[in-house]
Design an enzyme around this catalytic site. Structure first.
Site, PDB file in Angstrom:
ATOM      1  CG  ASP A   2      -0.018  -4.079   2.766  1.00 57.56           C
ATOM      2  OD1 ASP A   2       0.456  -3.476   1.733  1.00 57.56           O
ATOM      3  OD2 ASP A   2      -0.647  -3.273   3.564  1.00 57.56           O
ATOM      4  CG  HIS A  42      -0.389   0.269   2.550  1.00 59.81           C
ATOM      5  ND1 HIS A  42      -0.036  -0.536   3.494  1.00 59.81           N
ATOM      6  CD2 HIS A  42      -0.256   1.452   3.016  1.00 59.81           C
ATOM      7  CE1 HIS A  42       0.514  -0.031   4.581  1.00 59.81           C
ATOM      8  NE2 HIS A  42       0.348   0.997   4.454  1.00 59.81           N
ATOM      9  CB  SER A  87       2.924   1.830   6.057  1.00 63.86           C
ATOM     10  OG  SER A  87       1.776   2.023   6.986  1.00 63.86           O
TER      11      SER A  87
END
Length: 360
Positions: free
Chosen positions: A129, A98, A212
């Site tokens: 992911d 992402h 992230s």
């Protein structure tokens, strides 16, 4: 578990406070029994040891930061920012799918570089992911991180999260491993992939937008996970629940990254699957009531067990299935080759089948 529905509870009294109380009581008892001089000496030793312990822990933090931070980078993908971890000496960087989104080229800033570096996408694997990008040129001062053994991660273990939260590059937060083996479904809002990921590491270290793809690191300077998600407060859907973040375990990171680097794509996901396409169905009260089978793969596990389009899956093992998400969450902790019971309805009648799971 759906991260968006995580609830936060506050502990009534910290264990450390209780432990200190016990020490004080013991000290008073010793003094009252004629051991005043000895008690005073022991008390002085305890007070002297506390600063030394704090100094030792601070030194550990600083050592880990010095060891690992050069391996953590900031990634600019279009208008968004995320983090990444240098995976090898060839300039491969592992991050979240992402973070890269639909991008093919990126600008990467290392801990020591003044100017961003160019990088290109190797491959993305949204189902877990994870993604790998590669620096066009590997500058001096950039070194590969060392990844640890996820099976040895323990609850209570001290960890540091490194990344670029809110665009603040080379930031570090600290906390502990709060739990292991969590199954979390990522939302699609804010660029999420919607993936359901099993065996995640839960941590109290602050995980904010931009963290992230960074590094969750133990005091041995080994990366134990890639920070990926922060829980949201169900009462305030747009705000994070403090102290509840999740990281993809290092073992899965290595599995995916090694395949992408060697083959350009993931060929062995390690993720269990039934080999079906499903949709959520509702009952007469318009409440989710199961996962309806829309399509069955010819060589999939479901077809081999006798399931067919139109069946509605209501259970996997001991887990009740009401939605597509709950089905994904029930399968996430399992592995290809595992046998499990699948409960389903067909024409209003309930059936069950023993299924040997395939691979996604």
């Amino acid at each position: 578990m759906d991260a968006s529905r995580t609830r936060v509870f506050r502990a009534a009294a910290p264990a450390t406070a209780l432990a200190c109380s016990a020490l004080l009581i013991a000290g008073c008892s010793a003094a009252g029994s004629g051991g005043g001089a000895r008690g005073a000496a022991e008390g002085g030793a305890v007070r002297a040891a506390a600063p030394r312990a704090a100094d030792d822990l601070q030194s550990d933090y600083q050592r880990v930061i010095k060891d690992v931070l050069p391996s953590v980078v900031q990634i600019q993908a279009g208008d968004s920012l995320g983090s990444g971890v240098v995976y090898d000496g060839e300039g491969h960087v592992v991050t979240n799918a992402h973070v890269v989104g639909d991008g093919r080229s990126f600008r990467v800033t290392t801990a020591h570089s003044e100017e961003p570096l160019d990088a290109t996408l190797v491959s993305s694997y949204p189902q877990q992911d994870l993604a790998v990008i590669k620096l066009d040129k590997v500058p001096r001062g950039v070194k590969a991180a060392s990844f640890g053994d996820s099976s040895k991660v323990e609850v209570g273990q001290i960890v540091l999260a490194m990344g670029s939260p809110l665009g603040l590059s080379s930031s570090v937060t600290q906390g502990i491993v709060s739990a292991t083996g969590r199954t979390v479904t990522e939302g699609r809002s804010g660029g999420g992939t919607g993936a359901t990921i099993g065996n995640m590491v839960q941590t109290s270290a602050a995980i904010n937008p931009g963290n992230s793809g960074g590094a969750l690191v133990g005091l041995d300077s080994r990366v134990i996970g890639i920070p990926t998600l922060a829980a949201t407060d169900p009462g305030l859907p747009d705000s994070a629940a403090p102290g509840i973040g999740f990281a993809i375990p290092a073992s899965m990171v290595r599995t995916v990254a090694d395949q992408i680097i060697a083959k350009g794509r993931v060929t062995d996901s390690g993720r269990a699957a039934l080999g079906i396409t499903v949709r959520t169905v509702v009952n007469d009260s318009y409440r989710p009531a199961g996962a309806a089978v829309v399509e069955v793969s010819d060589d999939g596990a479901a077809k081999k067990a006798g399931l067919r389009p139109g069946d509605v899956i209501t259970g996997v093992g001991d887990a009740r299935i009401t939605t597509v998400t709950s089905l994904a969450e029930a399968l996430a902790p399992l592995e290809p080759g595992d046998r499990t019971k699948v409960t389903y309805t067909r024409g209003g009648d309930e059936h069950s089948a023993e299924v040997t799971l395939g691979e996604q």
